[in-house]
Scaffold this motif. Structure first.
Motif, PDB file in Angstrom:
ATOM      1  N   LEU A 194     -17.474  17.261  50.336  1.00  0.00           N
ATOM      2  CA  LEU A 194     -16.505  16.202  50.612  1.00  0.00           C
ATOM      3  C   LEU A 194     -17.107  14.813  50.413  1.00  0.00           C
ATOM      4  O   LEU A 194     -16.448  13.917  49.885  1.00  0.00           O
ATOM      5  CB  LEU A 194     -15.949  16.337  52.034  1.00  0.00           C
ATOM      6  N   ALA A 195     -18.355  14.658  50.787  1.00  0.00           N
ATOM      7  CA  ALA A 195     -19.019  13.369  50.577  1.00  0.00           C
ATOM      8  C   ALA A 195     -19.133  13.062  49.093  1.00  0.00           C
ATOM      9  O   ALA A 195     -18.900  11.937  48.658  1.00  0.00           O
ATOM     10  CB  ALA A 195     -20.400  13.378  51.227  1.00  0.00           C
ATOM     11  N   ALA A 196     -19.476  14.056  48.310  1.00  0.00           N
ATOM     12  CA  ALA A 196     -19.598  13.861  46.862  1.00  0.00           C
ATOM     13  C   ALA A 196     -18.247  13.554  46.236  1.00  0.00           C
ATOM     14  O   ALA A 196     -18.131  12.667  45.386  1.00  0.00           O
ATOM     15  CB  ALA A 196     -20.213  15.099  46.211  1.00  0.00           C
ATOM     16  N   VAL A 197     -17.230  14.260  46.648  1.00  0.00           N
ATOM     17  CA  VAL A 197     -15.898  14.062  46.071  1.00  0.00           C
ATOM     18  C   VAL A 197     -15.347  12.685  46.440  1.00  0.00           C
ATOM     19  O   VAL A 197     -14.780  11.989  45.608  1.00  0.00           O
ATOM     20  CB  VAL A 197     -14.938  15.180  46.536  1.00  0.00           C
ATOM     21  N   ALA A 253     -16.850   5.553  40.236  1.00  0.00           N
ATOM     22  CA  ALA A 253     -16.074   5.383  39.007  1.00  0.00           C
ATOM     23  C   ALA A 253     -15.438   3.997  38.969  1.00  0.00           C
ATOM     24  O   ALA A 253     -15.412   3.352  37.920  1.00  0.00           O
ATOM     25  CB  ALA A 253     -15.015   6.474  38.898  1.00  0.00           C
ATOM     26  N   ASP A 254     -14.909   3.543  40.095  1.00  0.00           N
ATOM     27  CA  ASP A 254     -14.320   2.202  40.152  1.00  0.00           C
ATOM     28  C   ASP A 254     -15.372   1.133  39.922  1.00  0.00           C
ATOM     29  O   ASP A 254     -15.118   0.165  39.208  1.00  0.00           O
ATOM     30  CB  ASP A 254     -13.635   1.975  41.497  1.00  0.00           C
ATOM     31  N   ALA A 255     -16.546   1.294  40.513  1.00  0.00           N
ATOM     32  CA  ALA A 255     -17.624   0.322  40.335  1.00  0.00           C
ATOM     33  C   ALA A 255     -18.041   0.267  38.874  1.00  0.00           C
ATOM     34  O   ALA A 255     -18.211  -0.819  38.309  1.00  0.00           O
ATOM     35  CB  ALA A 255     -18.815   0.665  41.229  1.00  0.00           C
ATOM     36  N   ARG A 256     -18.201   1.420  38.237  1.00  0.00           N
ATOM     37  CA  ARG A 256     -18.593   1.441  36.825  1.00  0.00           C
ATOM     38  C   ARG A 256     -17.494   0.831  35.959  1.00  0.00           C
ATOM     39  O   ARG A 256     -17.762   0.076  35.038  1.00  0.00           O
ATOM     40  CB  ARG A 256     -18.910   2.875  36.388  1.00  0.00           C
ATOM     41  N   SER A 257     -16.253   1.151  36.271  1.00  0.00           N
ATOM     42  CA  SER A 257     -15.127   0.602  35.507  1.00  0.00           C
ATOM     43  C   SER A 257     -15.070  -0.919  35.641  1.00  0.00           C
ATOM     44  O   SER A 257     -14.888  -1.637  34.647  1.00  0.00           O
ATOM     45  CB  SER A 257     -13.820   1.224  36.002  1.00  0.00           C
ATOM     46  N   LEU A 295     -21.998  -5.057  40.809  1.00  0.00           N
ATOM     47  CA  LEU A 295     -20.966  -4.033  41.003  1.00  0.00           C
ATOM     48  C   LEU A 295     -21.525  -2.628  40.809  1.00  0.00           C
ATOM     49  O   LEU A 295     -21.154  -1.709  41.524  1.00  0.00           O
ATOM     50  CB  LEU A 295     -19.805  -4.252  40.021  1.00  0.00           C
ATOM     51  N   ASP A 296     -22.399  -2.488  39.807  1.00  0.00           N
ATOM     52  CA  ASP A 296     -22.991  -1.182  39.510  1.00  0.00           C
ATOM     53  C   ASP A 296     -24.462  -1.377  39.148  1.00  0.00           C
ATOM     54  O   ASP A 296     -24.793  -1.593  37.987  1.00  0.00           O
ATOM     55  CB  ASP A 296     -22.248  -0.497  38.365  1.00  0.00           C
ATOM     56  N   PRO A 297     -25.337  -1.315  40.133  1.00  0.00           N
ATOM     57  CA  PRO A 297     -26.767  -1.538  39.894  1.00  0.00           C
ATOM     58  C   PRO A 297     -27.431  -0.473  39.029  1.00  0.00           C
ATOM     59  O   PRO A 297     -28.601  -0.607  38.689  1.00  0.00           O
ATOM     60  CB  PRO A 297     -27.371  -1.532  41.305  1.00  0.00           C
ATOM     61  N   THR A 298     -26.686   0.560  38.635  1.00  0.00           N
ATOM     62  CA  THR A 298     -27.249   1.620  37.787  1.00  0.00           C
ATOM     63  C   THR A 298     -26.795   1.504  36.331  1.00  0.00           C
ATOM     64  O   THR A 298     -27.059   2.389  35.527  1.00  0.00           O
ATOM     65  CB  THR A 298     -26.856   3.013  38.319  1.00  0.00           C
TER      66      THR A 298
END
Length: 118
Positions: free
Chosen positions: A12-15, A22-26, A57-60
């Motif tokens: 559940l944590a992963a989901v 996904a929002d951060a990457r987008s 937004l996305d440090p990766t």
């Protein structure tokens, strides 16, 4: 009995974390694209702002650091450029474009003694 509960909690944590990622990457991709657009028009400060925002937004997101390295280099902020390229390589060590940009940066700036800001 505890193992299934732990597995369910982990699942559940992963989901639930995935849409956030996904929002951060987008959002970061949108900032990167905007940065590219303004950089192509010569608005490098705005591009830097957008790419810095993308990394927040996305440090990766290695591409954002790579673009930031290019912009910092263009603006003569060589220490920042080096750090951005190194971060991009740390995140995506097999990315040929990042590696090529960083190698060219080092070749030009290390040879001329301009690799460090005064």
């Amino acid at each position: 009995m505890k193992t299934p509960v732990v597995a369910l909690v982990a699942f559940l944590a992963a989901v639930t974390a995935s849409p956030v990622f996904a929002d951060a990457r987008s959002d970061a991709k949108s900032q990167v694209e905007f940065g590219i657009n303004v950089a192509q028009r010569g608005l490098w400060r705005e591009a830097i702002y957008r790419w810095e925002k993308a990394t927040q937004l996305d440090p990766t997101y290695a591409a954002a650091y790579n673009d930031l390295g290019i912009a910092y280099e263009h603006e003569g902020q060589l220490d920042k450029a080096r750090k951005a390229y190194e971060k991009a390589l740390e995140l995506d060590p097999n990315n040929a474009q990042v590696r090529q940009n960083y190698e060219l940066f080092k070749e030009i700036n290390d040879r001329t003694g301009q690799g460090k800001e005064k």
